[in-house]
Design a protein around this motif. Structure first.
Motif, PDB file in Angstrom:
ATOM      1  N   MET A   1       0.850  -1.206   0.000  1.00 22.85           N
ATOM      2  CA  MET A   1       0.000   0.000   0.000  1.00 22.85           C
ATOM      3  C   MET A   1       0.881   1.250   0.000  1.00 22.85           C
ATOM      4  SD  MET A   1      -2.854   1.104   2.785  1.00 22.85           S
ATOM      5  CE  MET A   1      -4.332   1.929   2.268  1.00 22.85           C
ATOM      6  N   SER A   2       0.490   2.230  -0.751  1.00 20.19           N
ATOM      7  CA  SER A   2       1.280   3.457  -0.814  1.00 20.19           C
ATOM      8  C   SER A   2       1.314   4.165   0.533  1.00 20.19           C
ATOM      9  CB  SER A   2       0.675   4.398  -1.862  1.00 20.19           C
ATOM     10  OG  SER A   2       0.717   3.805  -3.128  1.00 20.19           O
ATOM     11  N   ARG A   3       2.376   4.940   0.709  1.00 24.41           N
ATOM     12  CA  ARG A   3       2.528   5.741   1.927  1.00 24.41           C
ATOM     13  C   ARG A   3       2.798   7.188   1.521  1.00 24.41           C
ATOM     14  NH1 ARG A   3       7.411   4.608   4.492  1.00 24.41           N
ATOM     15  NH2 ARG A   3       8.194   3.870   2.498  1.00 24.41           N
ATOM     16  N   VAL A   4       2.642   8.073   2.492  1.00 27.46           N
ATOM     17  CA  VAL A   4       3.051   9.456   2.274  1.00 27.46           C
ATOM     18  C   VAL A   4       3.976   9.872   3.415  1.00 27.46           C
ATOM     19  CG1 VAL A   4       1.051  10.190   0.925  1.00 27.46           C
ATOM     20  CG2 VAL A   4       0.971  10.334   3.417  1.00 27.46           C
ATOM     21  N   ARG A   5       4.915  10.725   3.067  1.00 31.03           N
ATOM     22  CA  ARG A   5       5.837  11.304   4.045  1.00 31.03           C
ATOM     23  C   ARG A   5       5.796  12.815   3.866  1.00 31.03           C
ATOM     24  NH1 ARG A   5      11.308   9.630   2.552  1.00 31.03           N
ATOM     25  NH2 ARG A   5      11.086   7.668   3.670  1.00 31.03           N
ATOM     26  N   VAL A   6       5.386  13.519   4.910  1.00 29.08           N
ATOM     27  CA  VAL A   6       5.246  14.967   4.848  1.00 29.08           C
ATOM     28  C   VAL A   6       6.427  15.594   5.588  1.00 29.08           C
ATOM     29  CG1 VAL A   6       3.757  16.941   5.373  1.00 29.08           C
ATOM     30  CG2 VAL A   6       2.736  14.722   4.796  1.00 29.08           C
ATOM     31  N   LEU A   7       7.124  16.481   4.899  1.00 28.84           N
ATOM     32  CA  LEU A   7       8.310  17.142   5.450  1.00 28.84           C
ATOM     33  C   LEU A   7       7.922  18.557   5.838  1.00 28.84           C
ATOM     34  CD1 LEU A   7      10.757  16.013   2.610  1.00 28.84           C
ATOM     35  CD2 LEU A   7      10.259  14.823   4.766  1.00 28.84           C
ATOM     36  N   THR A  18       4.263  10.790   8.819  1.00 29.87           N
ATOM     37  CA  THR A  18       4.091   9.679   7.888  1.00 29.87           C
ATOM     38  C   THR A  18       2.748   8.993   8.128  1.00 29.87           C
ATOM     39  OG1 THR A  18       5.365   8.289   9.405  1.00 29.87           O
ATOM     40  CG2 THR A  18       6.528   9.189   7.527  1.00 29.87           C
ATOM     41  N   ALA A  19       2.202   8.445   7.040  1.00 27.67           N
ATOM     42  CA  ALA A  19       0.918   7.727   7.115  1.00 27.67           C
ATOM     43  C   ALA A  19       0.834   6.786   5.924  1.00 27.67           C
ATOM     44  CB  ALA A  19      -0.255   8.705   7.089  1.00 27.67           C
ATOM     45  N   ASP A  20      -0.075   5.832   6.016  1.00 22.30           N
ATOM     46  CA  ASP A  20      -0.330   5.011   4.834  1.00 22.30           C
ATOM     47  C   ASP A  20      -1.287   5.772   3.908  1.00 22.30           C
ATOM     48  OD1 ASP A  20      -2.959   4.705   5.739  1.00 22.30           O
ATOM     49  OD2 ASP A  20      -2.589   2.735   6.612  1.00 22.30           O
ATOM     50  N   GLY A  21      -1.695   5.104   2.827  1.00 22.84           N
ATOM     51  CA  GLY A  21      -2.454   5.794   1.799  1.00 22.84           C
ATOM     52  C   GLY A  21      -3.826   6.281   2.221  1.00 22.84           C
ATOM     53  N   THR A  22      -4.316   5.784   3.365  1.00 23.42           N
ATOM     54  CA  THR A  22      -5.598   6.306   3.834  1.00 23.42           C
ATOM     55  C   THR A  22      -5.444   7.702   4.414  1.00 23.42           C
ATOM     56  OG1 THR A  22      -5.372   5.411   6.061  1.00 23.42           O
ATOM     57  CG2 THR A  22      -6.382   3.976   4.395  1.00 23.42           C
ATOM     58  N   THR A 369       5.049  10.882  -2.090  1.00 22.99           N
ATOM     59  CA  THR A 369       4.209   9.691  -2.233  1.00 22.99           C
ATOM     60  C   THR A 369       5.148   8.509  -2.436  1.00 22.99           C
ATOM     61  OG1 THR A 369       2.588  11.105  -3.331  1.00 22.99           O
ATOM     62  CG2 THR A 369       2.242   8.722  -3.459  1.00 22.99           C
ATOM     63  N   LEU A 370       5.095   7.543  -1.509  1.00 27.69           N
ATOM     64  CA  LEU A 370       6.046   6.438  -1.500  1.00 27.69           C
ATOM     65  C   LEU A 370       5.326   5.129  -1.816  1.00 27.69           C
ATOM     66  CD1 LEU A 370       7.891   7.500   1.768  1.00 27.69           C
ATOM     67  CD2 LEU A 370       8.666   7.876  -0.569  1.00 27.69           C
ATOM     68  N   PRO A 371       6.047   4.160  -2.389  1.00 29.55           N
ATOM     69  CA  PRO A 371       5.404   2.884  -2.716  1.00 29.55           C
ATOM     70  C   PRO A 371       4.912   2.166  -1.455  1.00 29.55           C
ATOM     71  CG  PRO A 371       7.651   2.989  -3.595  1.00 29.55           C
ATOM     72  CD  PRO A 371       7.439   4.210  -2.780  1.00 29.55           C
TER      73      PRO A 371
END
Lengths: 371, 99
Positions: A1-7, A18-22, A369-371
């Motif tokens: 599932m995709s993840r996101v990382r906010v800087l 950080t969070a998963d795609g939800t 947006t991370l894999p």
């Protein structure tokens, strides 16, 4: 599932969310570099675990930090930003000539293809580049040596080069914007630059239609339509359909055309976001209601987005580098405020939630947006 | 052997655990020689205490030793004997200002 990382860069450190795609449950790491101003953090598109951060403090000056593991550990790299040759003068606030003086790095823009290559926009306005992962920095002097530069004047926050955009269809084309000189474009990899401010109108300068001198706050574009630019200016939201050669106003029915950030939906080139704030003197949302405005028609027609955002007694600002979009479907929109909140909308702006509420004042927000 | 005390931000930047470090400086120590030795051992401190181009002290940094303010002394003036002998530390201090 995709993840996101906010800087997130703040006045007192950096935070990584950080969070998963939800994008419902968030892990907050930080502060990194606690007590320091973090004007900007950004990741390499070519190596998502390679991050760069601009760290500064009035006492100790400018540092550049680099992470090779997605922000878990950091190492300082080179921090020598020396103008090429004898840099000459620009105008000072009182109209007198003032020598170019390096103050800080406002924006770091890693190359789309090479993790070791990064452009840096600095105050006093100039463009630097590293090709060795930040160990050494060289100026691309042609921008500062443009014939108009001796007349550039600082904005209230300093004369900063705050926007750097790589044209997605042409590796030799680069856009920059300087407060308060205007927007510039190179088509030859930085060897020469032309002002791209035709159509901008600023009543606060001697010639309202001048080639340079406009206070551009932010520029954004969509990768799939690289000749269309959107601009939030000191006053006016603007659009160009010809790579900046000419601009026209798209403020339309916004409650105020003043603001700092502007960004474009990841999958809808005609969907644009701004955060209108009241006048250039008060710098907070009208009526104390924090509203992002969205246009789904490329401008002119704007709808307020309010669900989940404070609609009373809210007097924060959103700075120029403090909005970002991810590339998930639905597209996520993020912004940070001077009140220390970072908000996310996981549904393209329809609804919003705070990720964190009580950080130091937010200076910048970027998302991966991370894999 | 010269004893040098650094402000907390610079200790954390250079990953120095102790309040003081010691440096070896050849010949009669001066402020310039001490800062050169400090930056040679901790390259990440270059530019944080003095400007890399002009070598001038950053505005909010002060240099103290033996209850003297050495901030405005010539960088090439000899340091006090007590500092040169390692009996007193050379203090690099961030000015009390800001918020």
């Amino acid at each position: 599932m995709s993840r996101v990382r906010v800087l997130v860069g703040t006045r007192k450190g950096a935070f990584i969310l950080t969070a998963d795609g939800t994008r419902e449950q968030w892990d907050v790491s930080g502060p990194h570099f606690g007590g320091w101003q973090l004007y900007h953090l950004k990741a390499s598109p070519a190596d998502p675990d390679r991050l760069y951060a601009s760290q500064s403090l009035g006492w100790f000056g400018q540092l550049i930090q680099r992470s090779d593991d997605g922000g878990q550990t950091w190492e300082p790299v080179g921090n020598q930003f020396s103008y090429d040759g004898t840099p000459g003068t620009h105008q000072w606030y009182d109209g007198t000539p003032h020598p170019w003086e390096f103050e800080r790095v406002w924006h770091l823009e890693p190359s789309p293809t090479d993790p070791d290559t990064v452009h840096a926009g600095v105050e006093d306005a100039a463009l630097f580049r590293t090709t060795d992962g930040g160990q050494s920095w060289q100026e691309l002097p042609a921008l500062r040596e443009h014939g108009s530069a001796s007349g550039w004047q600082p904005g209230a926050g300093g004369m900063c080069l705050h926007t750097i955009i790589h044209a997605p269809d042409d590796p030799k084309r680069l856009y920059t914007a300087i407060s308060a000189a205007g927007a510039f474009r190179t088509d030859d990899g930085g060897q020469s630059w032309q002002p791209i401010n035709h159509g901008l109108h600023s009543d606060g300068i001697p010639d309202p239609d001048a080639e340079v001198g406009h206070c551009v706050h932010r520029i954004a574009l969509h990768r799939e339509r690289p000749n269309v630019l959107f601009m939030q200016k000191h006053w006016d939201v603007m659009r160009s359909d010809d790579a900046g050669d000419s601009w026209y106003e798209i403020s339309g029915d916004l409650p105020t055309d003043f603001g700092f950030p502007i960004d474009v939906h990841a999958h809808e080139p005609d969907t644009v976001y701004v955060v209108p704030i009241k006048s250039d003197e008060q710098h907070y949302p009208p009526e104390g209601r924090l509203r992002v405005y969205r246009s789904r028609t490329g401008g002119n027609e704007w709808e307020p987005l309010t669900k989940g955002l404070p609609q009373s007694n809210c007097y924060v600002n959103v700075l120029r580098d403090a909005m970002a979009v991810d590339s998930l479907d639905d597209c996520g929109i993020y912004f940070g405020t001077t009140g220390g909140q970072v908000y996310v909308s996981p549904d393209a702006g329809d609804s919003w939630q705070p990720i964190v509420r009580d950080l130091p004042a937010v200076l910048s927000v970027e998302v991966q947006t991370l894999p | 052997m010269i004893r040098v005390a650094l402000p907390a931000h610079l200790r954390s930047l250079a990953k120095i655990a102790d309040r003081e470090i010691t440096l070896e400086v050849d010949g009669r120590p001066t402020q310039r020689a001490v800062l050169d030795a400090l930056e040679a051992r901790y390259p990440m401190l270059r530019g944080t205490i003095r400007d890399q181009d002009t070598q001038l002290r950053r505005a909010f940094i002060r240099f103290f030793a033996c209850e003297l303010d050495l901030s405005h002394e010539s960088p090439d003036a000899p340091l006090p004997d007590e500092v040169a002998a390692g009996r007193e530390p050379y203090l690099i201090v961030g000015a009390m200002a800001g918020g």
